[in-house]
Design a protein around this motif. Structure first.
Motif, PDB file in Angstrom:
ATOM      1  N   THR A  47       0.811  -1.217   0.000  1.00  0.00           N
ATOM      2  CA  THR A  47       0.000   0.000   0.000  1.00  0.00           C
ATOM      3  C   THR A  47       0.843   1.265   0.000  1.00  0.00           C
ATOM      4  OG1 THR A  47      -0.210  -0.052   2.414  1.00  0.00           O
ATOM      5  CG2 THR A  47      -1.920  -1.167   1.146  1.00  0.00           C
ATOM      6  N   ALA A  48       2.141   1.151   0.292  1.00  0.00           N
ATOM      7  CA  ALA A  48       3.013   2.315   0.187  1.00  0.00           C
ATOM      8  C   ALA A  48       3.014   2.870  -1.238  1.00  0.00           C
ATOM      9  CB  ALA A  48       4.438   1.947   0.604  1.00  0.00           C
ATOM     10  N   CYS A  49       2.875   1.993  -2.232  1.00  0.00           N
ATOM     11  CA  CYS A  49       2.799   2.435  -3.637  1.00  0.00           C
ATOM     12  C   CYS A  49       1.372   2.421  -4.168  1.00  0.00           C
ATOM     13  CB  CYS A  49       3.679   1.545  -4.520  1.00  0.00           C
ATOM     14  SG  CYS A  49       5.452   1.827  -4.346  1.00  0.00           S
ATOM     15  N   HIS A  50       0.622   1.379  -3.823  1.00  0.00           N
ATOM     16  CA  HIS A  50      -0.707   1.188  -4.411  1.00  0.00           C
ATOM     17  C   HIS A  50      -1.812   1.908  -3.644  1.00  0.00           C
ATOM     18  CE1 HIS A  50       0.317  -1.732  -7.568  1.00  0.00           C
ATOM     19  NE2 HIS A  50       1.249  -2.141  -6.739  1.00  0.00           N
ATOM     20  N   GLY A  51      -1.455   2.693  -2.636  1.00  0.00           N
ATOM     21  CA  GLY A  51      -2.434   3.490  -1.920  1.00  0.00           C
ATOM     22  C   GLY A  51      -3.087   2.736  -0.782  1.00  0.00           C
ATOM     23  N   PRO A  52      -3.632   3.465   0.201  1.00  0.00           N
ATOM     24  CA  PRO A  52      -4.306   2.825   1.333  1.00  0.00           C
ATOM     25  C   PRO A  52      -5.382   1.856   0.859  1.00  0.00           C
ATOM     26  CG  PRO A  52      -4.082   5.187   1.693  1.00  0.00           C
ATOM     27  CD  PRO A  52      -3.675   4.932   0.278  1.00  0.00           C
ATOM     28  N   GLN A  53      -5.352   0.649   1.430  1.00  0.00           N
ATOM     29  CA  GLN A  53      -6.298  -0.418   1.059  1.00  0.00           C
ATOM     30  C   GLN A  53      -6.218  -0.772  -0.433  1.00  0.00           C
ATOM     31  OE1 GLN A  53      -9.864   1.579   2.893  1.00  0.00           O
ATOM     32  NE2 GLN A  53     -10.118  -0.446   3.826  1.00  0.00           N
ATOM     33  N   GLY A  54      -5.111  -0.446  -1.063  1.00  0.00           N
ATOM     34  CA  GLY A  54      -4.956  -0.763  -2.480  1.00  0.00           C
ATOM     35  C   GLY A  54      -5.874   0.030  -3.381  1.00  0.00           C
ATOM     36  N   ARG A  55      -6.220   1.272  -2.971  1.00  0.00           N
ATOM     37  CA  ARG A  55      -7.145   2.098  -3.754  1.00  0.00           C
ATOM     38  C   ARG A  55      -6.528   2.575  -5.067  1.00  0.00           C
ATOM     39  NH1 ARG A  55     -11.426   4.661  -0.677  1.00  0.00           N
ATOM     40  NH2 ARG A  55     -11.412   3.898   1.462  1.00  0.00           N
ATOM     41  N   ALA A  56      -5.217   2.670  -5.170  1.00  0.00           N
ATOM     42  CA  ALA A  56      -4.427   3.119  -6.324  1.00  0.00           C
ATOM     43  C   ALA A  56      -3.449   4.176  -5.858  1.00  0.00           C
ATOM     44  CB  ALA A  56      -5.266   3.664  -7.477  1.00  0.00           C
ATOM     45  N   GLY A  57      -2.302   4.220  -6.516  1.00  0.00           N
ATOM     46  CA  GLY A  57      -1.294   5.211  -6.186  1.00  0.00           C
ATOM     47  C   GLY A  57      -1.695   6.574  -6.705  1.00  0.00           C
ATOM     48  N   PRO A  58      -1.048   7.626  -6.212  1.00  0.00           N
ATOM     49  CA  PRO A  58      -1.459   8.993  -6.554  1.00  0.00           C
ATOM     50  C   PRO A  58      -0.952   9.489  -7.898  1.00  0.00           C
ATOM     51  CG  PRO A  58       0.374   9.048  -5.015  1.00  0.00           C
ATOM     52  CD  PRO A  58       0.012   7.595  -5.183  1.00  0.00           C
ATOM     53  N   ASP A  59      -0.007   8.754  -8.522  1.00  0.00           N
ATOM     54  CA  ASP A  59       0.643   9.310  -9.703  1.00  0.00           C
ATOM     55  C   ASP A  59       0.222   8.671 -11.022  1.00  0.00           C
ATOM     56  OD1 ASP A  59       1.793   6.876  -9.330  1.00  0.00           O
ATOM     57  OD2 ASP A  59       3.810   7.618  -8.911  1.00  0.00           O
ATOM     58  N   GLY A  60      -0.739   7.761 -10.993  1.00  0.00           N
ATOM     59  CA  GLY A  60      -1.240   7.193 -12.237  1.00  0.00           C
ATOM     60  C   GLY A  60      -0.525   5.957 -12.720  1.00  0.00           C
ATOM     61  N   TYR A  61       0.542   5.542 -12.060  1.00  0.00           N
ATOM     62  CA  TYR A  61       1.285   4.370 -12.526  1.00  0.00           C
ATOM     63  C   TYR A  61       1.151   3.160 -11.610  1.00  0.00           C
ATOM     64  CZ  TYR A  61       3.372   7.193 -16.168  1.00  0.00           C
ATOM     65  OH  TYR A  61       3.539   7.977 -17.276  1.00  0.00           O
ATOM     66  N   TYR A  62       0.551   3.342 -10.448  1.00  0.00           N
ATOM     67  CA  TYR A  62       0.369   2.232  -9.526  1.00  0.00           C
ATOM     68  C   TYR A  62      -1.120   1.929  -9.451  1.00  0.00           C
ATOM     69  CZ  TYR A  62       5.199   3.024  -8.454  1.00  0.00           C
ATOM     70  OH  TYR A  62       6.556   3.162  -8.571  1.00  0.00           O
ATOM     71  N   PRO A  63      -1.552   0.839 -10.061  1.00  0.00           N
ATOM     72  CA  PRO A  63      -2.986   0.607 -10.240  1.00  0.00           C
ATOM     73  C   PRO A  63      -3.684   0.174  -8.959  1.00  0.00           C
ATOM     74  CG  PRO A  63      -1.753  -1.295 -10.975  1.00  0.00           C
ATOM     75  CD  PRO A  63      -0.733  -0.245 -10.631  1.00  0.00           C
ATOM     76  N   ARG A  64      -4.978   0.232  -9.020  1.00  0.00           N
ATOM     77  CA  ARG A  64      -5.840  -0.237  -7.943  1.00  0.00           C
ATOM     78  C   ARG A  64      -5.695  -1.755  -7.796  1.00  0.00           C
ATOM     79  NH1 ARG A  64     -10.677   1.807  -5.772  1.00  0.00           N
ATOM     80  NH2 ARG A  64     -12.120   0.240  -4.993  1.00  0.00           N
ATOM     81  N   LEU A  65      -5.664  -2.210  -6.566  1.00  0.00           N
ATOM     82  CA  LEU A  65      -5.681  -3.636  -6.257  1.00  0.00           C
ATOM     83  C   LEU A  65      -7.010  -4.054  -5.643  1.00  0.00           C
ATOM     84  CD1 LEU A  65      -2.150  -3.973  -4.578  1.00  0.00           C
ATOM     85  CD2 LEU A  65      -2.741  -4.286  -6.991  1.00  0.00           C
ATOM     86  N   ALA A  66      -7.635  -3.158  -4.908  1.00  0.00           N
ATOM     87  CA  ALA A  66      -8.851  -3.479  -4.161  1.00  0.00           C
ATOM     88  C   ALA A  66      -9.966  -3.948  -5.087  1.00  0.00           C
ATOM     89  CB  ALA A  66      -9.319  -2.259  -3.373  1.00  0.00           C
ATOM     90  N   GLY A  67     -10.550  -5.092  -4.742  1.00  0.00           N
ATOM     91  CA  GLY A  67     -11.727  -5.572  -5.446  1.00  0.00           C
ATOM     92  C   GLY A  67     -11.466  -6.284  -6.758  1.00  0.00           C
ATOM     93  N   LYS A  68     -10.210  -6.355  -7.208  1.00  0.00           N
ATOM     94  CA  LYS A  68      -9.937  -7.070  -8.457  1.00  0.00           C
ATOM     95  C   LYS A  68     -10.039  -8.574  -8.217  1.00  0.00           C
ATOM     96  CE  LYS A  68      -7.143  -3.717 -10.987  1.00  0.00           C
ATOM     97  NZ  LYS A  68      -5.851  -3.467 -11.672  1.00  0.00           N
ATOM     98  N   PRO A  69     -10.345  -9.341  -9.265  1.00  0.00           N
ATOM     99  CA  PRO A  69     -10.460 -10.792  -9.063  1.00  0.00           C
ATOM    100  C   PRO A  69      -9.187 -11.379  -8.458  1.00  0.00           C
ATOM    101  CG  PRO A  69     -11.312 -10.167 -11.213  1.00  0.00           C
ATOM    102  CD  PRO A  69     -10.662  -8.942 -10.645  1.00  0.00           C
ATOM    103  N   ALA A  70      -9.353 -12.234  -7.475  1.00  0.00           N
ATOM    104  CA  ALA A  70      -8.195 -12.805  -6.782  1.00  0.00           C
ATOM    105  C   ALA A  70      -7.306 -13.590  -7.740  1.00  0.00           C
ATOM    106  CB  ALA A  70      -8.672 -13.699  -5.642  1.00  0.00           C
TER     107      ALA A  70
END
Length: 252
Positions: A47-70
Motif C-alpha cells: 500500500t506504500a505504492c498502491h495506496g491505502p487499502q490498495g485504492r491506487a497510487g497517486p501518480d497514475g502508474y500504480y494501479p488499484r488492487l482493491a476488489g480485483k479478481p483474486a
C-alpha cells in the motif's frame, strides 16, 4: 536519493517507506500497542505504492488492487516473480514469497470493497474518443480485433476468477500496460490473446482505447461479473490462456 533516474526516485522512496513501516511496526509494538500479525499489516509495503487499502497510487502508474479478481491478482504476482512482467521493485518484493503467500495477498486485496475515485475528464479529441469507444465496445472485425467487453465484461469491471476490470484506471497506466504488451515487456501464458490484440492495433488506436476507458465512470455495482458475456453472432473471438487452472491453486 543517490544516482537514481528522476522517474524512479518517488517509487523507490515509497517502496523503502513501506518496508520501513513494515519492519518498524513490530519494534514500535514493543513500546506501545502489540503488533498484530495480520495480512493488513503485512501488506503495508504494497500500500506504500498502491495506496491505502490498495485504492491506487497517486501518480497514475500504480494501479488499484482493491476488489480485483483474486485469480488475476495472484497470476500477476506470479508473473512479476517469474519474469513474465518486468518491474524491478515488484520483482524484489515478491521474489522470496511462496505461492501460498502470494495467494493470501491476492485474496486479501480482492476482498476489499472501497469506493473508486471519480474519473478524470478526458482531454483527447472527440474523434479519438469515438475511435476508442468503437474498439472497446465493438472491436474491429475486419482486422480480427475483438471488443474489449467480450473478455473484460459488458460493464468492463472484469470477470472472476482471472480477468481484470478496465475502469477506474488512469490513462497513463493503461497506455503503459498496452505499450508493454506491444513491446513484449508484458506477456501471459500461451496462447496470449492480449499480445494478438495489441499487435493488430497501432499506437494511436491503443491511446484511443486508454483515453476513452479512463474517462468512463464506474457503474453502481463495480464488482467483477461472474460469467463472460454471451458472444454476439459473428463476433471476433480469440483463444486465451489467461491464468491457467493450476495457477489459481496456490502451492506451498
Amino acid at each position: 536519493m543517490m544516482n537514481l533516474p528522476s522517474g524512479w526516485r518517488a517509487p523507490v522512496a515509497r517502496w523503502l517507506t513501506g518496508w520501513a513501516l513494515l519492519a518498524g511496526s513490530a519494534a514500535a509494538g514493543q513500546a506501545a500497542a502489540p503488533f498484530e500479525d495480520n495480512i493488513a499489516q503485512r501488506t503495508v509495503a504494497c500500500t506504500a505504492c498502491h495506496g491505502p487499502q490498495g485504492r491506487a497510487g497517486p501518480d497514475g502508474y500504480y494501479p488499484r488492487l482493491a476488489g480485483k479478481p483474486a485469480g488475476y491478482l495472484y497470476n500477476q504476482l506470479l508473473n512479476f516473480r517469474d519474469g513474465r512482467r518486468h518491474y524491478g521493485l515488484m520483482t524484489q518484493l515478491v521474489e522470496p514469497l511462496s505461492d501460498s503467500y502470494l495467494m493470501e495477498i491476492a485474496q486479501y486485496f480482492s476482498s476489499l470493497q472501497v469506493a473508486y475515485p471519480a474519473p478524470v475528464p478526458a482531454t483527447a479529441s472527440a474523434d479519438l474518443l469515438r475511435q476508442g469507444r468503437q474498439l472497446v465496445l465493438q472491436g474491429d472485425a475486419a482486422r480480427r480485433v475483438p471488443a474489449c467487453v467480450a473478455c473484460h465484461g459488458q460493464a468492463m469491471t472484469g470477470v472472476v476468477p482471472a480477468i481484470p476490470g478496465l475502469l477506474g484506471l488512469p490513462r497513463d497506466y493503461l497506455n503503459a500496460q498496452l505499450g508493454a504488451w506491444k513491446t513484449g515487456q508484458r506477456r501471459a501464458h500461451s496462447p496470449d490473446c492480449m499480445k494478438q490484440v495489441v499487435e493488430r492495433l497501432n499506437l494511436d488506436e491503443l491511446n484511443a482505447v486508454a483515453s476513452w476507458l479512463a474517462a468512463q465512470p464506474l457503474p453502481a455495482n463495480s464488482k467483477p461479473a461472474t460469467t463472460l458475456p454471451a458472444a454476439a453472432p459473428g463476433a471476433v473471438t480469440l483463444t486465451c490462456a489467461g491464468a491457467p487452472a493450476n495457477a489459481l491453486k496456490a502451492r506451498p
